[in-house]
Motif scaffolding. Structure first.
Motif, PDB file in Angstrom:
ATOM      1  N   SER A  48       0.835  -1.207   0.000  1.00 22.22           N
ATOM      2  CA  SER A  48       0.000   0.000   0.000  1.00 22.22           C
ATOM      3  C   SER A  48       0.865   1.251   0.000  1.00 22.22           C
ATOM      4  CB  SER A  48      -0.948   0.005   1.209  1.00 22.22           C
ATOM      5  OG  SER A  48      -0.210  -0.041   2.429  1.00 22.22           O
ATOM      6  N   ALA A  49       1.975   1.215   0.768  1.00 22.25           N
ATOM      7  CA  ALA A  49       2.894   2.354   0.793  1.00 22.25           C
ATOM      8  C   ALA A  49       3.615   2.484  -0.545  1.00 22.25           C
ATOM      9  CB  ALA A  49       3.915   2.178   1.924  1.00 22.25           C
ATOM     10  N   GLY A  50       3.971   1.326  -1.129  1.00 21.37           N
ATOM     11  CA  GLY A  50       4.635   1.351  -2.427  1.00 21.37           C
ATOM     12  C   GLY A  50       3.758   1.956  -3.504  1.00 21.37           C
ATOM     13  N   ARG A 103       9.728   1.669   6.779  1.00 20.86           N
ATOM     14  CA  ARG A 103       9.374   1.309   8.157  1.00 20.86           C
ATOM     15  C   ARG A 103       8.526   0.027   8.184  1.00 20.86           C
ATOM     16  NH1 ARG A 103       9.762   5.719  11.811  1.00 20.86           N
ATOM     17  NH2 ARG A 103      11.704   6.806  11.266  1.00 20.86           N
ATOM     18  N   MET A 104       7.620  -0.090   7.242  1.00 19.92           N
ATOM     19  CA  MET A 104       6.756  -1.271   7.201  1.00 19.92           C
ATOM     20  C   MET A 104       7.556  -2.519   6.826  1.00 19.92           C
ATOM     21  SD  MET A 104       3.385   0.425   5.387  1.00 19.92           S
ATOM     22  CE  MET A 104       2.330  -1.021   5.440  1.00 19.92           C
ATOM     23  N   GLN A 105       8.495  -2.374   5.883  1.00 17.35           N
ATOM     24  CA  GLN A 105       9.264  -3.528   5.441  1.00 17.35           C
ATOM     25  C   GLN A 105      10.310  -3.967   6.461  1.00 17.35           C
ATOM     26  OE1 GLN A 105      10.625  -2.077   1.587  1.00 17.35           O
ATOM     27  NE2 GLN A 105       9.111  -3.338   0.552  1.00 17.35           N
ATOM     28  N   SER A 106      10.808  -3.025   7.254  1.00 18.91           N
ATOM     29  CA  SER A 106      11.840  -3.365   8.243  1.00 18.91           C
ATOM     30  C   SER A 106      11.240  -3.767   9.586  1.00 18.91           C
ATOM     31  CB  SER A 106      12.788  -2.170   8.452  1.00 18.91           C
ATOM     32  OG  SER A 106      12.096  -1.057   8.994  1.00 18.91           O
ATOM     33  N   GLU A 133       8.001  -7.988  20.455  1.00 22.56           N
ATOM     34  CA  GLU A 133       7.451  -6.983  21.372  1.00 22.56           C
ATOM     35  C   GLU A 133       7.783  -5.556  20.963  1.00 22.56           C
ATOM     36  OE1 GLU A 133      11.504  -8.242  22.857  1.00 22.56           O
ATOM     37  OE2 GLU A 133       9.691  -9.221  22.059  1.00 22.56           O
ATOM     38  N   ALA A 134       8.760  -5.380  20.075  1.00 23.96           N
ATOM     39  CA  ALA A 134       9.165  -4.038  19.662  1.00 23.96           C
ATOM     40  C   ALA A 134       8.565  -3.620  18.325  1.00 23.96           C
ATOM     41  CB  ALA A 134      10.695  -3.955  19.568  1.00 23.96           C
ATOM     42  N   ARG A 135       7.824  -4.506  17.689  1.00 22.43           N
ATOM     43  CA  ARG A 135       7.275  -4.207  16.369  1.00 22.43           C
ATOM     44  C   ARG A 135       6.102  -3.226  16.447  1.00 22.43           C
ATOM     45  NH1 ARG A 135       7.243 -10.460  14.097  1.00 22.43           N
ATOM     46  NH2 ARG A 135       9.539 -10.691  14.104  1.00 22.43           N
ATOM     47  N   ALA A 136       6.008  -2.400  15.447  1.00 30.66           N
ATOM     48  CA  ALA A 136       4.910  -1.429  15.391  1.00 30.66           C
ATOM     49  C   ALA A 136       3.642  -2.073  14.845  1.00 30.66           C
ATOM     50  CB  ALA A 136       5.316  -0.243  14.513  1.00 30.66           C
ATOM     51  N   ASN A 137       3.795  -3.122  14.009  1.00 36.05           N
ATOM     52  CA  ASN A 137       2.648  -3.820  13.414  1.00 36.05           C
ATOM     53  C   ASN A 137       1.682  -2.840  12.751  1.00 36.05           C
ATOM     54  OD1 ASN A 137       3.436  -6.480  14.260  1.00 36.05           O
ATOM     55  ND2 ASN A 137       2.771  -5.957  16.328  1.00 36.05           N
ATOM     56  N   TYR A 138       2.216  -2.070  11.820  1.00 33.50           N
ATOM     57  CA  TYR A 138       1.398  -1.092  11.102  1.00 33.50           C
ATOM     58  C   TYR A 138       0.257  -1.787  10.365  1.00 33.50           C
ATOM     59  CZ  TYR A 138       5.510   1.883  11.850  1.00 33.50           C
ATOM     60  OH  TYR A 138       6.553   2.578  12.398  1.00 33.50           O
ATOM     61  N   PHE A 170      -1.435   4.457   5.783  1.00 39.38           N
ATOM     62  CA  PHE A 170      -1.939   5.661   6.465  1.00 39.38           C
ATOM     63  C   PHE A 170      -1.768   5.546   7.977  1.00 39.38           C
ATOM     64  CE2 PHE A 170      -4.284   5.698   2.400  1.00 39.38           C
ATOM     65  CZ  PHE A 170      -3.830   6.929   1.931  1.00 39.38           C
ATOM     66  N   ASP A 171      -1.881   4.317   8.499  1.00 35.75           N
ATOM     67  CA  ASP A 171      -1.614   4.091   9.918  1.00 35.75           C
ATOM     68  C   ASP A 171      -0.148   4.392  10.210  1.00 35.75           C
ATOM     69  OD1 ASP A 171      -2.043   3.075  12.626  1.00 35.75           O
ATOM     70  OD2 ASP A 171      -0.907   1.312  11.982  1.00 35.75           O
ATOM     71  N   ALA A 172       0.753   3.944   9.319  1.00 32.75           N
ATOM     72  CA  ALA A 172       2.187   4.192   9.496  1.00 32.75           C
ATOM     73  C   ALA A 172       2.487   5.690   9.450  1.00 32.75           C
ATOM     74  CB  ALA A 172       2.984   3.467   8.414  1.00 32.75           C
ATOM     75  N   LEU A 173       1.921   6.387   8.471  1.00 34.47           N
ATOM     76  CA  LEU A 173       2.153   7.829   8.346  1.00 34.47           C
ATOM     77  C   LEU A 173       1.660   8.577   9.581  1.00 34.47           C
ATOM     78  CD1 LEU A 173       1.145   8.370   4.602  1.00 34.47           C
ATOM     79  CD2 LEU A 173       3.447   8.568   5.561  1.00 34.47           C
ATOM     80  N   GLY A 174       0.475   8.216  10.064  1.00 29.25           N
ATOM     81  CA  GLY A 174      -0.089   8.883  11.229  1.00 29.25           C
ATOM     82  C   GLY A 174       0.728   8.655  12.478  1.00 29.25           C
TER      83      GLY A 174
END
Length: 330
Positions: A103-105, A167-170, A177-182, A186-190
């Motif tokens: 989606s980001a791509g 950020r999503m790919q890495s 426990e440290a993952r953001a799990n976007y 749009f969730d990642a950008l926000g």
């Protein structure tokens, strides 16, 4: 009999649709020939071409990012292969994980490729018009300036989506426990904007712009120049000229841009140390210096094969689709 009737009806419908499309394109007073439409078409065609290429190449891009981030900060760190990274991604989840960040791509292509191909085509039309008026030819230097300018402008516009993609790919490289799990782009950008400020969406913008300028220098400039030279000095068909020129452009785009893409990936992936609040790299030059010191010069070209397999086909699909769209809408 009924089958024959259906076939005849379908055939007539297809011919009618084709004739209607041809008439719409050729009609000088039609929608495609409106001044505003003519100005927008290079951008629309560029965006569609870029999104098509990204949908095809996304799994390779995912592997490329993982290769670049492997062994960060260690000269003798792991040396994974593209096949090994692919196997690990699939083993840790599922095949669709290779499309993480799609989606980001796609959003990046909406902004980045729409702008870079649109501006380049616009710049080239102006250069061609001036050259024709002066009874001369567009020079390689002029093509290069058009490619560099289009790439730089587009990179600034598309940086937030590019940052979200990295950020999503890495994210999968971190401890669970440290993952953001976007949940999506749009969730990642926000979340990035809330945690790091709106300006944080332009993290790594400098290497992104430099990388885009190098890539466009290789891709658009060499494509335009190669196609011009092939047209003048060979009897190849238009389709073959386009394919050959796009293959040449893909190589130069990969070779010139990989070191900058490597640094861009490192800078966009980095986040502040939770204890010290300090970022691993201060900027483009600091990142380049530390990579050379800690990991060696050749680290910049780690994964060149994967990067070439990602960039060259992406460049070829983008340029061929864009060239075709420009041809049918000219």
């Amino acid at each position: 009999m009924a089958s024959t009737t259906v076939k005849d009806t379908a055939s007539k419908t297809a011919v009618s649709a084709q004739n209607a499309a041809t008439a719409a394109i050729e009609d000088p007073s039609g929608f495609l020939h409106h001044p505003y439409t003519r100005a927008a078409l290079p951008f629309i065609n560029g965006g569609l071409a870029g999104m098509t290429a990204t949908a095809v190449i996304q799994p390779v891009d995912m592997v490329k990012v993982r290769l670049q981030l492997a062994g960060e900060g260690a000269r003798t760190g792991p040396k994974p292969s593209a096949l090994g990274v692919t196997r690990d991604i699939i083993a840790a989840g599922k095949v669709l994980d290779l499309y993480t960040g799609l989606s980001a791509g796609l959003l990046r292509q909406v902004f980045y490729t729409t702008a870079r191909l649109g501006f380049f085509e616009t710049f080239m039309k102006n250069l061609n018009a001036k050259a024709k008026a002066q009874d001369s030819q567009v020079t390689f230097a002029q093509r290069a300036a058009a490619g560099l300018s289009a790439g730089g402008i587009a990179a600034m516009i598309g940086n937030p989506a590019d940052l979200a993609l990295i950020r999503m790919q890495s994210d999968g490289l971190k401890a669970p426990e440290a993952r953001a799990n976007y949940r999506g782009v749009f969730d990642a950008l926000g979340r990035i904007a809330r945690a790091e400020g709106v300006a944080g969406l332009w993290a790594g913008a400098t290497p992104t712009v430099v990388r885009a300028m190098a890539l466009n220098m290789g891709q658009l400039t060499f494509f335009s120049e190669a196609k011009s030279q092939l047209k003048q000095h060979t009897t190849l068909s238009t389709q073959t000229q386009t394919f050959a020129a796009s293959a040449i452009a893909g190589f130069f785009a990969s070779f010139l841009s990989l070191p900058f893409d490597f640094i861009k990936t490192r800078l966009q992936k980095q986040q502040k140390d939770p204890k010290t609040g300090v970022l691993p790299y201060k900027g483009l030059m600091d990142c380049a210096r530390k990579v050379v010191k800690e990991e060696g010069w050749l680290r910049f070209y780690r994964g060149f094969g994967t990067y070439y397999v990602r960039i060259a086909p992406h460049a070829m699909v983008t340029l061929i689709v864009a060239d075709y769209l420009n041809l049918i809408t000219k």
